[in-house]
Design an enzyme around this catalytic site. Structure first.
Site, PDB file in Angstrom:
ATOM      1  N   HIS A   1      -3.030  -0.957  -2.736  1.00 56.54           N
ATOM      2  CA  HIS A   1      -4.085  -0.127  -2.133  1.00 56.54           C
ATOM      3  C   HIS A   1      -3.910   1.301  -2.610  1.00 56.54           C
ATOM      4  O   HIS A   1      -2.812   1.831  -2.584  1.00 56.54           O
ATOM      5  CB  HIS A   1      -3.960  -0.118  -0.603  1.00 56.54           C
ATOM      6  CG  HIS A   1      -4.174  -1.456  -0.003  1.00 56.54           C
ATOM      7  ND1 HIS A   1      -3.746  -1.765   1.267  1.00 56.54           N
ATOM      8  CD2 HIS A   1      -4.773  -2.566  -0.483  1.00 56.54           C
ATOM      9  CE1 HIS A   1      -4.093  -3.015   1.541  1.00 56.54           C
ATOM     10  NE2 HIS A   1      -4.701  -3.531   0.496  1.00 56.54           N
TER      11      HIS A   1
ATOM     12  N   SER B   1       0.864  -1.174   0.000  1.00 56.88           N
ATOM     13  CA  SER B   1       0.000   0.000   0.000  1.00 56.88           C
ATOM     14  C   SER B   1       0.898   1.220   0.000  1.00 56.88           C
ATOM     15  O   SER B   1       1.813   1.296  -0.809  1.00 56.88           O
ATOM     16  CB  SER B   1      -0.978  -0.026   1.176  1.00 56.88           C
ATOM     17  OG  SER B   1      -0.325  -0.213   2.386  1.00 56.88           O
TER      18      SER B   1
ATOM     19  N   ASP C   1      -3.537  -6.058   5.741  1.00 55.78           N
ATOM     20  CA  ASP C   1      -4.012  -6.777   4.562  1.00 55.78           C
ATOM     21  C   ASP C   1      -2.832  -7.390   3.813  1.00 55.78           C
ATOM     22  O   ASP C   1      -1.913  -6.676   3.420  1.00 55.78           O
ATOM     23  CB  ASP C   1      -4.788  -5.822   3.643  1.00 55.78           C
ATOM     24  CG  ASP C   1      -5.394  -6.564   2.465  1.00 55.78           C
ATOM     25  OD1 ASP C   1      -5.893  -7.681   2.664  1.00 55.78           O
ATOM     26  OD2 ASP C   1      -5.352  -6.021   1.346  1.00 55.78           O
TER      27      ASP C   1
END
Ligand code: SAM
Lengths: 274, 196
Positions: free
Chosen positions: B44, B18, B137
């Site tokens: 992300h 991300s 995540d």
């Protein structure tokens, strides 16, 4: 959320039960996604294992609606992908407006946000009174929510931003009444909407339309089932009618592709040319 | 490092990250030679930045760069980018599918979802790399890759712009490599099968 490990054979068993007992056929859905939804449901409804979910589904027909509700993905919002709605406003509605009577089909309408957005567009174009919107979905519980036209007030900020980006010029909050934590959309928007269950896998054409909207449904189908659904749409669409899909969905490589031209290369809207 | 023996071969390289991962991915892709594996990037980010990512990575590597289309068959020597606002899954027949279900770990696309479905299909032929990031995540997905015998790489947290994700990953997983940004491309090139 730790997913349960379910084997492909188990998924297959369950899908066969569904066909045999209830007549719902999910075997044409994308495998990875449906498997994830089943694992998720085992967790969500706290079944000790896959076997208990299967038993419940076989033995309790009241559980079927719950199963359909959770196995399908019902995520949606009003004016989702605002530029899509802008194109509808600018390029599609002016053509529809030339018809004496307008029929639109929203296939896979989920909880109704998409069809209410369309009703708002039509009202702003002054053609809602001569339009009929058929909104269908496989999921009866989603349709129940659609029927109320009531959504959490907390979503209105996002919906209103989308509305403005789609070219909306009015005050979005004029379209609903806020009460406690809920927003209820104006009944005048719902007057010309007909909601009903319809399964794209097994049900056939029920009318002829000038615009068919089916967004973010085909991604859940394998290629064969996509093609079947597209043929159903083709069959239900007037010549020079419009077919609108989700932002990652395609007509081009399907068996109806040669009959359609894309309106512009950004939005997934096609016009039927033959 | 032991698992990474001479006979292992890899068909799919997954990269998840991300905040602060873009530069690292560029560094990893730059030296890559087109070989037998495909690369799938799950990043992300804010929706609507798709074309920008393709612009950023395209032309910076010898591999073809494109967005992953639904139902598209995965081809070697191609870099696929997971589109914004959809989860990217891999089907048994080696094609992609997209899914707009609920966010996972506040993310869509979720790294976990892609890694987990890739682990099921590719097993020991998958390589997964977790980079800089501010959420958890990707960790469960990486575990799944490991359980199924795939190769796991975690960015050295000391080199990560946001070190939360790699540090958390290292608490529960022992990767095959803890790599600095400049090492990742070299490791990947080493995994390419030599021409017979
Ligand atoms: C992700 S929602 C999309 C909602 C809306 N069209 C949008 O794009 O925001 C997908 C919908 O398709 C419905 N659906 C799935 N399979 C279907 C089928 N076989 N026939 C009709 N609807 C189906 C689901 O119940 C769900 O409501």
């Amino acid at each position: 959320m730790q997913q349960q490990n379910i084997r492909d054979e188990e998924v297959e068993l369950l899908l066969n039960d569904l066909i045999e007992i209830y007549g719902y056929d999910f075997t044409g859905y994308s495998g990875a996604s449906i498997k994830r939804r089943i694992s998720r449901l085992v967790l969500l409804d706290k079944f000790p294992s896959f076997a208990e979910l299967r038993y419940r589904l076989i033995s309790d027909k009241n559980y079927l609606a719950r199963f359909i509700e959770e196995i399908t993905v019902n995520v949606t919002e009003m004016f989702r992908d605002p530029s899509f709605y802008r194109t509808l406003r600018e390029d599609v509605l002016p053509v529809l407006a030339t018809h004496p009577f307008i029929r639109i089909w929203h296939a896979g309408c989920s909880t109704g946000e998409e069809v209410i957005s369309m009703a708002i567009l039509l009202q702003e174009a002054n053609i809602l009174h001569k339009s009929r919107l058929y909104a269908t979905d496989i999921n009866p519980l989603a349709l129940q929510k659609a029927r109320t036209g009531i959504y959490p007030l907390s979503l209105m900020k996002q919906f209103s931003e989308n509305y403005i980006q789609s070219g909306g010029k009015k005050t979005f909050s004029d379209y609903y009444t806020a009460k406690y934590s809920l927003a209820k959309f104006d009944d005048s928007l719902k007057e010309n909407i007909t909601l009903s269950t319809h399964n794209l896998v097994s049900d056939w054409s029920f009318n002829e339309f000038q615009l068919i909207v089916c967004r973010n449904v085909l991604i859940y189908f394998n290629k064969e089932l996509q093609d079947k659904a597209l043929n159903l749409f083709d069959h239900s669409l007037e010549r020079f009618g419009y077919l609108a899909l989700g932002s990652k969905e395609q007509v081009k490589f399907s068996s109806i592709g040669h009959k359609y031209i894309q309106l512009n290369n950004k939005e997934r809207i096609w016009k039927k040319i033959t | 490092m032991e698992e990474n023996n001479m006979t292992a071969h890899y068909d799919l390289v997954l990269i998840g990250g991300s905040a602060g991962s873009i530069q690292i991915i560029l560094k990893a892709l730059q030296p890559l030679l087109p070989g037998n594996f495909a690369v799938v990037i799950v990043l992300h980010r804010k929706p609507s930045s798709d074309s920008t990512l393709i612009d950023i990575f395209g032309g910076k590597t010898a591999l073809r760069v494109k967005e992953a289309d639904e139902k598209e068959r995965i081809q070697p020597a191609t870099v696929y980018i997971a589109p914004a606002d959809y989860h990217l899954l891999i089907e048994k027949d080696g094609s992609f599918s997209l899914d707009d279900s609920e966010k996972v770990n506040f993310s869509r696309p979720s790294i976990d979802i892609t890694f987990e479905s890739a682990a099921e299909v590719y097993g020991s032929a998958a390589v997964a790399i977790l980079l800089s990031g501010a959420s958890i995540d990707g960790i469960e997905g990486l575990q799944k890759i490991k359980t199924r015998g795939g190769l796991c790489i975690v960015q050295d947290p000391d080199t990560a712009e946001v070190d939360f994700l790699p540090r958390q990953a290292l608490l529960s997983i022992r990767p095959d490599h803890i790599a600095r940004p400049d090492e990742i491309g070299r490791i990947l090139n080493g995994l390419n099968r030599k021409p017979a």
